[in-house]
Design a protein around this motif. Structure first.
Motif, mmCIF file in Angstrom:
data_model
loop_
_atom_site.group_PDB
_atom_site.id
_atom_site.type_symbol
_atom_site.label_atom_id
_atom_site.label_comp_id
_atom_site.label_asym_id
_atom_site.label_seq_id
_atom_site.Cartn_x
_atom_site.Cartn_y
_atom_site.Cartn_z
ATOM 1 N N SER A 223 63.685 -6.071 -19.703
ATOM 2 C CA SER A 223 64.444 -6.801 -20.714
ATOM 3 C C SER A 223 63.628 -6.935 -21.995
ATOM 4 O O SER A 223 62.472 -7.366 -21.955
ATOM 5 C CB SER A 223 64.803 -8.197 -20.189
ATOM 6 N N THR B 199 62.404 -10.420 -22.858
ATOM 7 C CA THR B 199 61.150 -10.860 -22.256
ATOM 8 C C THR B 199 59.964 -10.254 -22.998
ATOM 9 O O THR B 199 59.016 -10.943 -23.340
ATOM 10 C CB THR B 199 61.086 -10.469 -20.767
ATOM 11 N N LYS C 12 60.961 -6.890 -15.552
ATOM 12 C CA LYS C 12 61.388 -8.045 -16.349
ATOM 13 C C LYS C 12 62.918 -8.073 -16.385
ATOM 14 O O LYS C 12 63.548 -7.345 -17.146
ATOM 15 C CB LYS C 12 60.815 -7.979 -17.768
ATOM 16 N N TRP C 13 63.491 -8.912 -15.521
ATOM 17 C CA TRP C 13 64.950 -8.979 -15.379
ATOM 18 C C TRP C 13 65.557 -9.821 -16.492
ATOM 19 O O TRP C 13 65.046 -10.888 -16.833
ATOM 20 C CB TRP C 13 65.320 -9.541 -14.008
ATOM 21 N N ASP C 14 66.640 -9.337 -17.055
ATOM 22 C CA ASP C 14 67.288 -9.995 -18.184
ATOM 23 C C ASP C 14 67.765 -11.395 -17.810
ATOM 24 O O ASP C 14 68.367 -11.602 -16.753
ATOM 25 C CB ASP C 14 68.468 -9.151 -18.674
ATOM 26 N N GLY C 15 67.483 -12.362 -18.672
ATOM 27 C CA GLY C 15 67.938 -13.722 -18.468
ATOM 28 C C GLY C 15 67.113 -14.518 -17.479
ATOM 29 O O GLY C 15 67.478 -15.646 -17.134
ATOM 30 N N GLN C 16 66.021 -13.939 -17.009
ATOM 31 C CA GLN C 16 65.179 -14.614 -16.018
ATOM 32 C C GLN C 16 63.784 -14.865 -16.582
ATOM 33 O O GLN C 16 63.364 -14.221 -17.544
ATOM 34 C CB GLN C 16 65.070 -13.764 -14.744
ATOM 35 N N ASP C 17 63.069 -15.765 -15.942
ATOM 36 C CA ASP C 17 61.668 -16.006 -16.264
ATOM 37 C C ASP C 17 60.889 -14.694 -16.128
ATOM 38 O O ASP C 17 61.235 -13.845 -15.301
ATOM 39 C CB ASP C 17 61.123 -17.069 -15.299
ATOM 40 N N TRP D 181 60.048 -13.762 -12.531
ATOM 41 C CA TRP D 181 61.104 -13.853 -11.529
ATOM 42 C C TRP D 181 61.339 -12.510 -10.853
ATOM 43 O O TRP D 181 61.287 -11.450 -11.482
ATOM 44 C CB TRP D 181 62.395 -14.327 -12.190
ATOM 45 N N PRO E 26 64.191 -10.827 -7.761
ATOM 46 C CA PRO E 26 65.368 -11.137 -6.941
ATOM 47 C C PRO E 26 64.935 -11.693 -5.590
ATOM 48 O O PRO E 26 63.916 -11.260 -5.031
ATOM 49 C CB PRO E 26 66.060 -9.771 -6.795
#
Length: 193
Positions: free
Chosen positions: A75, A78, A176-181, A184, A186
């Motif tokens: 992301s 991030t 780096k997952w979108d919308g997550q810390d 984070w 899964p």
């Protein structure tokens, strides 16, 4: 079902833009004897520390019919430096011997179950997974590398031998997952071994 592709699974298809201005799908590599798909990025110190080692492996096995495809799914919210524009600049500067694709939606990263950067997947001619995990044991510091997992798997594969260690834990920054810390992962993502 495991988060990450399991040995024997077929490579999920993709249609992604590359830094060379083209769009690539799995079928574009159909003539290759084997295919290495790896999740990577522009900023991760584990990627930066191991890129030249990955280059050496790609240059050694390209002539043996192995294609290499790097995919950046991080992301940009991030890490702004993981943007497509920065990918283009990075390839212009380093001229890595692989196609570098952008997975903006992160759908491909999810389909493969990418855990870290870098995370390598080796597929055979039928695009069945024969190796997944790390490239080397010390991606941060090339001087400390003692185990070359990806190279060993490729040597065994190109010599027609069974893969002696088909699965290892990738070592690197998490995707780096979108919308997550930034740290984070899964809930169903876990170590492979």
């Amino acid at each position: 079902m495991a988060f990450t592709l399991e040995i024997g699974a077929r490579a999920p298809d993709f249609r992604l833009p590359a830094t060379d201005g083209k769009t690539y799908s799995l079928s574009d590599f159909a003539s290759s004897r084997g295919l290495v798909v790896f999740f990577t990025c522009n900023h991760c110190p584990f990627v930066l520390g191991s890129d030249e080692g990955t280059r050496a492996v790609a240059e050694a096995f390209g002539p043996k019919g192995i294609a290499f495809v790097g995919i950046n799914a991080n992301s940009v919210r991030t890490y702004a430096t993981d943007s497509f524009e920065h990918m283009v600049r990075r390839m212009e500067e380093h001229r890595f011997p692989w196609v570098y694709l952008r997975d903006e939606s992160q759908e491909v990263a999810l389909a493969y179950g990418a855990l870290r950067t870098p995370h390598f997947y080796l597929f055979d001619q039928d695009r069945k997974l024969v190796y997944t995990g790390r490239g080397v044991d010390q991606p941060l510091d090339p001087a400390k590398v003692r185990v070359h997992d990806l190279r060993r798997a490729l040597e065994e594969f190109t010599e027609g031998k069974p893969i002696s260690v088909p699965q290892t834990n990738p070592i690197g920054c998490n995707v780096k997952w979108d919308g997550q810390d930034a740290h984070w992962m899964p809930p169903d993502a876990c170590d492979l071994v």
